[in-house]
Motif scaffolding. Structure first.
Motif, short mmCIF file in Angstrom:
data_model
loop_
_atom_site.label_atom_id
_atom_site.label_comp_id
_atom_site.label_asym_id
_atom_site.label_seq_id
_atom_site.Cartn_x
_atom_site.Cartn_y
_atom_site.Cartn_z
N LEU A 38 37.70 44.72 52.14
CA LEU A 38 37.19 46.06 51.85
C LEU A 38 36.35 46.08 50.58
CD1 LEU A 38 37.10 49.02 52.68
CD2 LEU A 38 39.29 49.35 51.50
N PHE A 39 36.80 45.39 49.54
CA PHE A 39 36.05 45.41 48.28
C PHE A 39 34.71 44.69 48.42
CE2 PHE A 39 34.90 43.93 44.02
CZ PHE A 39 34.92 45.15 43.34
N TYR A 40 34.69 43.57 49.13
CA TYR A 40 33.43 42.84 49.28
C TYR A 40 32.43 43.62 50.14
CZ TYR A 40 35.82 38.73 47.34
OH TYR A 40 36.51 37.86 46.53
N GLN A 41 32.94 44.47 51.03
CA GLN A 41 32.05 45.30 51.84
C GLN A 41 31.53 46.51 51.05
OE1 GLN A 41 30.70 44.97 54.83
NE2 GLN A 41 29.73 46.99 54.77
N GLU A 42 32.40 47.17 50.31
CA GLU A 42 32.06 48.45 49.70
C GLU A 42 31.86 48.39 48.19
OE1 GLU A 42 31.29 50.85 51.54
OE2 GLU A 42 32.23 50.43 53.48
N GLY A 43 32.41 47.38 47.53
CA GLY A 43 32.26 47.27 46.09
C GLY A 43 32.98 48.36 45.32
N PRO A 44 32.58 48.60 44.06
CA PRO A 44 33.26 49.59 43.22
C PRO A 44 33.28 51.00 43.80
CG PRO A 44 31.87 48.18 41.88
CD PRO A 44 31.56 47.85 43.31
N GLN A 53 40.77 60.69 45.24
CA GLN A 53 41.88 61.15 46.10
C GLN A 53 43.24 60.96 45.42
OE1 GLN A 53 41.84 60.05 50.21
NE2 GLN A 53 39.64 60.29 50.43
N ASN A 54 43.21 60.68 44.11
CA ASN A 54 44.44 60.52 43.31
C ASN A 54 45.29 59.33 43.74
OD1 ASN A 54 43.96 62.84 41.64
ND2 ASN A 54 44.64 64.13 43.34
N CYS A 55 44.63 58.31 44.28
CA CYS A 55 45.35 57.10 44.64
C CYS A 55 45.48 56.18 43.43
CB CYS A 55 44.61 56.33 45.74
SG CYS A 55 44.59 57.14 47.35
N ARG A 56 46.64 55.59 43.27
CA ARG A 56 46.79 54.45 42.38
C ARG A 56 46.35 53.22 43.16
NH1 ARG A 56 52.83 54.30 40.51
NH2 ARG A 56 52.05 52.65 39.14
N ILE A 57 45.75 52.24 42.48
CA ILE A 57 45.11 51.13 43.19
C ILE A 57 45.58 49.79 42.67
CG2 ILE A 57 42.91 50.06 43.79
CD1 ILE A 57 41.62 52.85 43.20
N PHE A 58 45.95 48.93 43.61
CA PHE A 58 46.18 47.51 43.37
C PHE A 58 44.94 46.80 43.90
CE2 PHE A 58 48.89 43.73 45.16
CZ PHE A 58 48.23 42.84 44.32
N LEU A 59 44.12 46.26 42.99
CA LEU A 59 42.92 45.54 43.38
C LEU A 59 43.28 44.07 43.56
CD1 LEU A 59 39.92 45.57 43.98
CD2 LEU A 59 39.47 45.37 41.53
N ASP A 60 43.36 43.66 44.81
CA ASP A 60 43.93 42.37 45.19
C ASP A 60 42.81 41.36 45.47
OD1 ASP A 60 45.57 40.33 46.18
OD2 ASP A 60 45.75 41.27 48.17
N LEU A 61 42.24 40.77 44.40
CA LEU A 61 41.15 39.82 44.56
C LEU A 61 41.56 38.38 44.27
CD1 LEU A 61 38.17 41.85 43.05
CD2 LEU A 61 38.98 41.76 45.41
N LYS A 62 42.76 38.19 43.78
CA LYS A 62 43.34 36.84 43.59
C LYS A 62 42.39 35.88 42.88
CE LYS A 62 46.16 37.14 47.83
NZ LYS A 62 45.58 38.36 48.47
N CYS A 63 41.95 36.26 41.70
CA CYS A 63 41.00 35.42 40.97
C CYS A 63 41.58 34.03 40.67
CB CYS A 63 40.60 36.08 39.66
SG CYS A 63 39.65 37.59 39.91
N VAL A 82 41.82 50.66 37.67
CA VAL A 82 42.89 50.44 38.65
C VAL A 82 44.21 50.21 37.93
CG1 VAL A 82 41.24 49.52 40.33
CG2 VAL A 82 42.46 47.95 38.81
N SER A 83 45.30 50.25 38.68
CA SER A 83 46.63 50.10 38.08
C SER A 83 47.09 48.65 38.01
CB SER A 83 47.66 50.89 38.90
OG SER A 83 47.37 52.27 38.87
N LEU A 84 46.60 47.82 38.94
CA LEU A 84 47.17 46.48 39.11
C LEU A 84 46.10 45.53 39.60
CD1 LEU A 84 49.95 44.93 39.18
CD2 LEU A 84 50.16 45.70 41.55
N VAL A 85 46.04 44.33 39.00
CA VAL A 85 45.13 43.27 39.44
C VAL A 85 45.90 41.95 39.47
CG1 VAL A 85 43.02 44.39 38.61
CG2 VAL A 85 44.29 42.86 37.09
N ASN A 86 45.28 40.93 40.08
CA ASN A 86 46.01 39.67 40.17
C ASN A 86 45.13 38.44 40.07
OD1 ASN A 86 44.83 39.81 42.71
ND2 ASN A 86 46.73 39.69 43.86
N VAL A 87 45.78 37.32 39.79
CA VAL A 87 45.16 35.99 39.75
C VAL A 87 46.09 35.04 40.49
CG1 VAL A 87 43.99 36.36 37.54
CG2 VAL A 87 46.30 35.39 37.56
#
Length: 239
Positions: A38-44, A53-63, A82-87
């Motif tokens: 979804l992120f690679y299709q739509e970006g920021p 829409q008041n969503c909290r977001i986990f951006l799951d890109l696994k750097c 966003v609220s959460l990111v990962n590596v």
């Protein structure tokens, strides 16, 4: 993040399909996961619209890259609010430390930086795959625990793991260390491409911090009803 609602994995190919799905949850303040597709299709853009829409977001890109690259990437991601990111923990301690440094550098003064967690082993990884394909001879649980301790030593807030390793991680790391678990299914659901799966009730019993649920909600005939069933089971509410 403890006692957070189930995180819905928005594994859709476009914003249009994502918001058609979310329209069913009108009025609910959701915690959602945006992954690579979804992120690679739509970006920021997709993050901006979800926040509206008041969503909290986990951006799951696994750097997972050299420390300098991950530092620069995380500095940029910090600005998305966003609220959460990962590596990937497999990137090693220096990379994880650089990721944290990048987040702190990119977070505006007075704002809370996103929580940073490390992927230990994917829930699609089996012990056989670990040993015969990845040539990691240490047992799966021991590998996940070692990666978790390395993430904690590197200053991260927690890890992504399966429910099956979470109990021991909780026991051998600090009480504030997060365990975020995908591979969550209701008892009657198909496993699909996941191997190490568990129910919301099992996750709660193991002391998990947060659960990530995708197809059990997004592909359900009645997604809102499925979501509420998972919430009840996650919170230990008897039907």
């Amino acid at each position: 993040m403890n006692n957070t609602p189930p995180i819905i994995a928005l594994d859709f190919p476009s914003a249009q399909e994502t918001f058609a799905f979310l329209k069913q949850f009108d009025g609910e303040n959701l915690f959602v996961k945006v992954g690579m597709e979804l992120f690679y299709q739509e970006g920021p853009y997709i993050l901006e619209q979800l926040k509206k829409q008041n969503c909290r977001i986990f951006l799951d890109l696994k750097c997972h890259d050299i420390p300098t690259t991950v530092y620069k990437a995380m500095k940029r991601l910090a600005g998305f609010g966003v609220s959460l990111v990962n590596v990937h923990a497999a990137g090693g301690s220096r990379m994880m430390e650089a990721a944290l440094e990048g987040l702190e550098a990119g977070t505006a003064a007075g704002q809370k930086r996103p929580s940073l967690i490390a992927v230990t082993q994917l829930t699609s990884t089996s012990p056989e795959m670990l040993q015969h394909e990845l040539l990691i001879k240490t047992p799966l649980e021991e590998t996940v625990l070692r990666y978790s301790k390395l993430a904690e030593e590197s200053g991260l807030d927690g890890v992504v793991c399966s429910v099956h390793e979470a109990e021991r991680i909780c026991r051998e790391t600090s009480p504030s260390f997060l365990t975020v678990t995908p591979g969550i299914r209701l008892a009657d659901d198909k496993k699909n491409d996941q191997v190490r799966v568990a129910t919301p009730a099992m996750a709660r019993e193991k002391g998990v911090s947060a659960i990530v649920v995708g197809r059990s909600i997004t592909q359900a005939e009645e997604p809102v009803s499925a979501y509420r069933n998972i919430v009840r089971e996650w919170e230990g509410i008897k039907a």
